[in-house]
Design an enzyme around this catalytic site. Structure first.
Site, PDB file in Angstrom:
ATOM      1  NE  ARG A  48      97.481  82.012  13.489  1.00  0.00           N
ATOM      2  CZ  ARG A  48      96.177  81.724  13.648  1.00  0.00           C
ATOM      3  NH1 ARG A  48      95.589  81.945  14.812  1.00  0.00           N
ATOM      4  NH2 ARG A  48      95.468  81.221  12.668  1.00  0.00           N
ATOM      5  CE1 TYR A 100     117.751  96.744  17.188  1.00  0.00           C
ATOM      6  CE2 TYR A 100     115.399  96.725  16.741  1.00  0.00           C
ATOM      7  CZ  TYR A 100     116.688  96.332  16.416  1.00  0.00           C
ATOM      8  OH  TYR A 100     116.896  95.548  15.323  1.00  0.00           O
ATOM      9  CG  ASP A 172     114.240  95.917  24.777  1.00  0.00           C
ATOM     10  OD1 ASP A 172     114.958  94.951  25.137  1.00  0.00           O
ATOM     11  OD2 ASP A 172     114.089  96.236  23.584  1.00  0.00           O
ATOM     12  CE  LYS A 197     119.317  91.527  18.451  1.00  0.00           C
ATOM     13  NZ  LYS A 197     118.714  92.787  18.846  1.00  0.00           N
TER      14      LYS A 197
HETATM   15  C1  LIG Z   1     117.536  93.496  18.401  1.00  0.00           C
HETATM   16  C2  LIG Z   1     116.755  94.258  19.372  1.00  0.00           C
HETATM   17  C3  LIG Z   1     115.366  94.370  19.270  1.00  0.00           C
HETATM   18  C4  LIG Z   1     114.599  93.765  18.111  1.00  0.00           C
HETATM   19  O1  LIG Z   1     114.652  92.378  18.140  1.00  0.00           O
HETATM   20  P1  LIG Z   1     114.587  91.448  16.822  1.00  0.00           P
HETATM   21  O2  LIG Z   1     114.754  90.093  17.376  1.00  0.00           O
HETATM   22  O3  LIG Z   1     115.715  91.881  15.927  1.00  0.00           O
HETATM   23  O4  LIG Z   1     113.276  91.691  16.198  1.00  0.00           O
HETATM   24  C5  LIG Z   1     114.681  95.047  20.250  1.00  0.00           C
HETATM   25  N1  LIG Z   1     115.330  95.625  21.281  1.00  0.00           N
HETATM   26  C6  LIG Z   1     116.665  95.557  21.405  1.00  0.00           C
HETATM   27  C7  LIG Z   1     117.320  96.207  22.568  1.00  0.00           C
HETATM   28  C8  LIG Z   1     117.422  94.888  20.467  1.00  0.00           C
HETATM   29  O5  LIG Z   1     118.748  94.833  20.591  1.00  0.00           O
END
Ligand SMILES: *Cc1c(COP(=O)(O)O)cnc(C)c1O
Length: 383
Positions: A48, A100, A172, A197
């Site tokens: 961890r 998001y 983000d 993604k």
């Molecule tokens: C999918 C997504 C998240 C969250 O990520 P996870 O891996 O699903 O927890 C946060 N911000 C954006 C822009 C996203 O597309």
């Protein structure tokens, strides 16, 4: 030698394995490490706290973002919630008006309970941002392009006004990845990612990242990563390193396809609106061009009233109806009932996340096949 990003994707971080010469970083599938005596560990204690496969990935993402410190998490939201844990009761965050859905949910239903509050503004409007930077505001949290309307925020302009008042800027960077946009070099303080993604790119891993330059913030984040424990496992870390190697070639094709699809949709009589920052007609086009190396491959669009959105999704044969984005395969979703269902309907209506809105993650299939499939589904959806 200073490497270009296309080389960094393949050789950045820790390149292979020193001990054996293996060209890939090994999967250290272990939870703990032998200590040679009391207080005599070999730099690793417990997975961890630290794991060599994860550490290689963490160094890689830091290199790609032009950052000093990178941290890998079990999901984008594990990364985001760790960043939000930097704040304290009484602190307030200014947040982009289309973000998001899961980020909104954790702000509204988790951190708000600890008296960490938020205010939603249109961060494309710098004056609007300036107007809400009161004393209790500690940071501005933005997504650009934002989800799902692909609104563009000027990272440098927001960073300038935020820093003038001593606030941090969190970006983000999921939609563009460091291949196209590097927020730290534009003035941001903290970058977060859903690695699930484009970074992973194959819809087979859930992961998240945080990248910073400031040592003090990094130390607190490492502390929180270990204290909260939402870390990425060794095998998923390996898959992420593997996915990132092809990010450049994938992204180039994603963008080429997306530009073609967006232009096609723009000229289609059934389509009433197209949101894509790569279109010259898009309100964010100029700022996005200035601060990035490309518009990415997320497109949102609306069908006119003579078309039934539900039937459109039924009519697709190649493009898949699913949550998520950024994989090699084209995916569509219905933000109002899927990714953004956590946002109250009044807010959705206000920002334009309508019932007719369709979000498309353009994959790297043959573009003519993608267009033919969309056209077929539109024809099928005619009332
Ligand atoms: C999918 C997504 C998240 C969250 O990520 P996870 O891996 O699903 O927890 C946060 N911000 C954006 C822009 C996203 O597309």
């Amino acid at each position: 030698m200073a490497l270009n990003i296309n080389s960094l994707l393949i050789h950045g971080g820790i390149d292979g394995d020193e001990t054996t010469g293996a060209v890939n970083v090994p999967i250290y599938q272990t939870s703990t490490y032998k200590q040679d005596g009391l207080g005599e560990d070999r730099g690793w204690e417990y997975s961890r706290t630290g794991n060599p496969t994860r550490a290689a990935l963490e160094k890689l993402i830091a290199d790609l973002e032009n950052g000093k410190y990178g941290l890998a998490f079990a999901s984008g939201l594990a990364a985001i919630s760790t960043v939000l844990s930097l704040f304290e009761s009484g602190d307030k965050l200014v947040v982009s008006d289309n973000i998001y859905g899961g980020t909104f949910r954790i702000l509204d239903n988790v951190f708000k309970n600890f008296n960490i509050t938020y205010e939603i503004v249109n961060t494309s409007d710098i004056e609007a941002v300036k107007a809400v930077l009161t004393d209790e505001v500690k940071a501005v949290y933005i997504e650009t392009p934002a989800n799902p309307l692909l609104t563009i925020t000027d990272i440098k302009a927001v960073s300038d006004v935020a820093h003038e008042k001593g606030k941090k800027v969190i970006v983000d960077n999921t939609f563009l990845t460091p291949y196209l946009q590097r927020p730290l070099t534009l003035g941001a303080d903290i970058v977060v990612h859903s690695g699930t993604k484009y970074l992973g790119g194959h819809s087979d891993v859930v992961s998240g990242f945080v990248i910073v330059n400031d040592k003090e913030t990094a130390d607190r984040l490492y502390y929180l990563q270990n204290a909260i424990g939402g870390v990425l496992g060794p095998f998923d870390s390996f898959l992420m390193i593997r996915g990132i190697k092809t990010l450049g070639v994938r992204m180039d094709r994603h963008i080429e396809n997306a530009l073609n699809v967006a232009k096609h949709l723009e000229s289609h009589s059934a389509v009433s609106k197209v949101y894509y920052p790569g279109l010259v007609s898009s309100p964010g086009y100029v700022v996005n061009r200035k601060q990035t190396d490309g518009p990415g491959a997320m497109i949102s669009f609306e069908l006119s009233d003579e078309y039934d959105v539900k039937k459109f999704f039924k009519g697709l044969k190649l493009v898949t109806l699913a949550e998520s984005l950024g994989g090699v395969e084209s995916l569509v979703c219905h933000p109002a009932s899927m990714t953004h269902a956590a946002i109250p309907k009044e807010i959705r209506d206000e920002v334009g996340i309508t019932e007719g809105l369709i979000r498309l993650s353009v994959g790297i299939e043959n573009v003519n096949d993608i267009i033919e499939d969309i056209d077929g589904a539109i024809a099928f959806a005619k009332r």
